[in-house]
Design a protein around this motif. Structure first.
Motif, short mmCIF file in Angstrom:
data_model
loop_
_atom_site.label_atom_id
_atom_site.label_comp_id
_atom_site.label_asym_id
_atom_site.label_seq_id
_atom_site.Cartn_x
_atom_site.Cartn_y
_atom_site.Cartn_z
N VAL A 189 1.04 -1.37 -6.80
CA VAL A 189 0.77 -1.07 -5.61
C VAL A 189 -0.60 -0.62 -5.54
O VAL A 189 -1.33 -0.19 -6.37
N TYR A 190 -1.11 -0.60 -4.13
CA TYR A 190 -2.39 0.01 -3.94
C TYR A 190 -2.02 1.39 -3.52
O TYR A 190 -1.60 1.61 -2.36
N PHE A 191 -2.52 2.31 -4.22
CA PHE A 191 -2.20 3.77 -3.73
C PHE A 191 -3.22 4.47 -2.78
O PHE A 191 -4.37 4.08 -2.94
N ILE A 192 -2.75 5.30 -1.73
CA ILE A 192 -3.67 5.48 -0.66
C ILE A 192 -3.21 7.12 -0.75
O ILE A 192 -2.17 7.40 -0.49
N GLY A 193 -4.07 7.82 -1.32
CA GLY A 193 -3.80 9.37 -1.32
C GLY A 193 -4.46 9.94 0.18
O GLY A 193 -5.50 9.94 0.50
N ALA A 194 -3.71 10.92 0.69
CA ALA A 194 -4.16 11.46 1.90
C ALA A 194 -4.33 13.10 1.81
O ALA A 194 -3.41 13.52 1.06
N THR A 195 -5.17 13.54 2.47
CA THR A 195 -5.40 14.95 2.15
C THR A 195 -4.44 15.85 2.87
O THR A 195 -3.53 15.31 3.80
N ARG A 196 -4.06 16.97 2.48
CA ARG A 196 -2.90 17.64 2.95
C ARG A 196 -3.10 19.22 3.04
O ARG A 196 -3.71 19.60 1.93
N PRO A 197 -3.11 19.74 4.13
CA PRO A 197 -3.31 21.38 3.97
C PRO A 197 -2.79 22.11 3.04
O PRO A 197 -1.46 21.89 2.69
N GLY A 198 -3.43 23.31 2.38
CA GLY A 198 -2.66 23.83 1.32
C GLY A 198 -3.00 23.16 -0.11
O GLY A 198 -2.65 23.69 -1.05
N ILE A 199 -3.53 21.94 0.03
CA ILE A 199 -4.01 21.25 -1.49
C ILE A 199 -5.33 21.03 -1.51
O ILE A 199 -5.83 20.37 -0.43
N ILE A 207 -8.12 3.66 -6.19
CA ILE A 207 -7.32 4.63 -5.28
C ILE A 207 -7.98 5.26 -4.30
O ILE A 207 -9.20 5.66 -4.35
N GLU A 208 -7.71 4.81 -2.95
CA GLU A 208 -8.19 5.24 -1.65
C GLU A 208 -7.84 6.68 -1.43
O GLU A 208 -6.76 7.09 -1.46
N LEU A 209 -8.78 7.29 -0.87
CA LEU A 209 -8.54 8.69 -0.55
C LEU A 209 -8.98 8.88 1.11
O LEU A 209 -9.91 8.23 1.68
N SER A 210 -7.93 9.21 1.81
CA SER A 210 -8.07 9.05 3.11
C SER A 210 -7.94 10.52 3.91
O SER A 210 -7.05 11.21 3.33
N TYR A 211 -8.99 11.04 4.72
CA TYR A 211 -9.11 12.49 5.31
C TYR A 211 -8.20 12.20 6.65
O TYR A 211 -8.71 11.75 7.63
N VAL A 212 -7.06 12.78 6.44
CA VAL A 212 -6.44 12.78 7.82
C VAL A 212 -6.13 14.06 8.29
O VAL A 212 -6.56 15.05 7.91
N PRO A 213 -5.93 14.02 9.78
CA PRO A 213 -6.00 15.07 10.53
C PRO A 213 -5.12 16.19 9.98
O PRO A 213 -4.02 16.07 9.30
N ALA A 214 -5.54 17.73 9.76
CA ALA A 214 -4.80 18.68 9.06
C ALA A 214 -3.70 19.16 9.88
O ALA A 214 -3.76 19.74 10.87
N LEU A 215 -2.46 18.68 9.32
CA LEU A 215 -1.13 19.29 10.30
C LEU A 215 -0.31 19.98 9.11
O LEU A 215 0.20 19.26 8.22
N TYR A 234 0.79 -1.38 -0.06
CA TYR A 234 -0.12 0.16 -0.10
C TYR A 234 0.89 1.21 0.03
O TYR A 234 1.89 1.52 0.87
N PHE A 235 0.87 1.94 -1.21
CA PHE A 235 1.83 3.11 -1.18
C PHE A 235 1.01 4.33 -0.80
O PHE A 235 0.00 4.67 -1.14
N ILE A 236 1.57 5.13 0.27
CA ILE A 236 1.04 6.14 0.84
C ILE A 236 1.56 7.28 0.29
O ILE A 236 2.78 7.73 0.25
N THR A 237 0.70 8.30 -0.26
CA THR A 237 1.09 9.44 -0.97
C THR A 237 0.13 10.76 -0.19
O THR A 237 -1.11 10.46 -0.19
N GLY A 238 1.04 11.76 0.25
CA GLY A 238 0.05 12.99 0.50
C GLY A 238 -0.56 13.61 -0.89
O GLY A 238 -0.13 13.10 -2.03
#
Ligand code: ATP
Ligand code: MG
Length: 399
Positions: free
Chosen positions: A133-143, A163-171, A109-113
């Motif tokens: 690979v399974y791509f997992i995209g994560a939210t990122r402040p500013g994007i 492709i999975e989209l994951s909402y992670v806490p904004a840091l 599982y490839f993690i990408t911001g």
């Protein structure tokens, strides 16, 4: 997403990690728990094709910092697969290599911001990679999340993948911002693990200047006694703090403080040789005690052997022992830092420490008044430059 009930579910967290920060660690942990992954492997890139690496840490340092940052999480590990390679590295090659060693039911599982995912189509052999690979995209402040969703839709339909989209806490933390903060003397505390912060400070990383702190630090740690080396580090830190208060250059102050005693432990014969070579004025006190010239000798060696040409730094090192007329603020800072650094301990130290941060001139005068009594008692002679320094400071403050 495929369910590998027997195989291992391995998360891959690639990045420059220059330096690694809580944004990376939080992202990896959220994805690990959210997607029931068995482990996360952090892979610092060797030399990223997308990044120009100047004023940055080298790859071994980025690897070391990553190792320090993940050490407390048993589910995290770091791989040097890209670090040990020469030149530019590509994710596709790394994934191919990792896949070869995996079992048939293991899945990556490839993690990408968000920012990295938006650029995916610029990666080498991305259309092949996206299926490996399974791509997992994560939210990122500013994007922008809309742009991210659009990109994911586009990738899914074009390449027939999920492709999975994951909402992670904004840091809103980025390595770029951390590097800039260090350069601008701002705090980076709580943006990254303390161990990484310590590593950065120990290795003088991310100071956007052309002084090779690391080289000097290594030289001093090898050539000075441990007591003198500790004193040098203390002087460097104190000089830096004083420079901030007195509007001087903290980087120059730190460097001059670090190397001010570079020549202090030279043997008498060598010192005499350098006194000749650098045409150092043979004041009666130098003739009596050649070692007192170690500041002037250090400045000569800095220019000759270390390619330091900054006059302000050279002068601060040169005059730190007996001073001279018309000293710059930087020279006064190093002079006082040498006296009040944390490992020093004598009767009037607290008063001098307090004074140095308020009024450098006052601190220098007070110190010398105290010294005079002591020197008179013990029969020592003063360098003639010291009186010149005091006279010029007194006349400056009378103007
Ligand atoms: P730089 O500013 O030098 O580009 P960075 O902070 O973006 O550094 P990288 O090493 O480039 O860090 O990032 C590695 C991966 O971590 C990328 O996929 C990136 O999108 C992701 N990432 C980094 N910081 C965050 C964050 N604060 N939130 C979510 N994802 C992040
Ligand atoms: Mg980045």
């Amino acid at each position: 997403m495929a369910n590998n009930s027997q195989g291992k579910r391995i998360g891959i967290m690639g990045g420059t990690f220059d330096p690694i920060h809580y944004g990376h660690l939080m992202l990896a942990e959220q994805i690990r728990t959210g997607f029931f992954l068995d482990e996360i492997v952090f892979i610092p890139v060797g030399r990223a094709p997308h990044k120009a690496l100047s004023d940055t840490a080298d790859k071994f340092q980025r690897y070391e910092m990553t190792k320090l940052a993940i050490s407390s999480n048993p589910h995290f590990s770091v791989s040097d697969i890209e670090i040990i390679k020469e030149g530019v590295t590509y994710t596709i090659d790394t994934i191919r290599e990792i896949k070869e060693k995996l079992g048939p039911n293991d899945a990556l599982y490839f993690i990408t911001g968000a920012d990295a995912l938006l650029l995916l189509e610029s990666w080498k052999d991305y259309s092949e990679l996206i299926k490996m690979v399974y791509f997992i995209g994560a939210t990122r402040p500013g994007i922008n999340n809309e742009a991210l969703t659009k990109k994911i839709n586009h990738l899914e339909t074009t390449y027939d993948v999920h492709i999975e989209l994951s909402y992670v806490p904004a840091l809103a933390i980025s390595s770029t911002d951390i590097r800039n903060r260090i350069d601008q003397e701002k705090s980076i505390r709580y943006l990254l693990p303390e161990s990484v912060e310590q590593y950065i400070s120990d290795h003088f990383l991310y100071k956007n200047h052309h002084i090779d702190f690391e080289k000097m630090n290594t030289y001093l740690s090898r050539t000075l006694s441990s007591k003198r080396y500790k004193h040098s580090l203390g002087t460097a830190i104190t000089a830096r703090k004083l420079a901030r208060i007195h509007n001087s250059d903290p980087v120059k102050a730190e460097f001059a403080g670090l190397c001010h005693d570079l020549a202090k432990e030279l043997k008498k014969e060598k010192m005499l040789k350098y006194i000749e070579q650098f045409s150092i004025y043979k004041d009666p006190c130098i003739l009596k005690q050649p070692n007192l010239a170690h500041g002037e000798v250090a400045a000569g060696l800095l220019a000759l052997q270390f390619d330091i040409s900054d006059e302000e730094i050279l002068n601060a090192v040169k005059w730190h022992t007996y001073g001279c007329e018309n000293m710059s603020t930087l020279s006064k800072i190093v002079y006082m830092a040498d006296i009040i650094e944390p490992s020093r301990d004598f009767e009037s130290i607290d008063e001098l420490r307090r004074l140095a941060f308020i009024d450098l001139d006052e601190a220098i005068i007070t110190f010398n008044e105290n010294c005079e009594i002591y020197m008179r008692r013990s029969g020592q002679v003063k360098h003639t430059y010291t009186d010149k320094m005091l006279a010029s400071i007194r006349s400056e403050s009378n103007q």
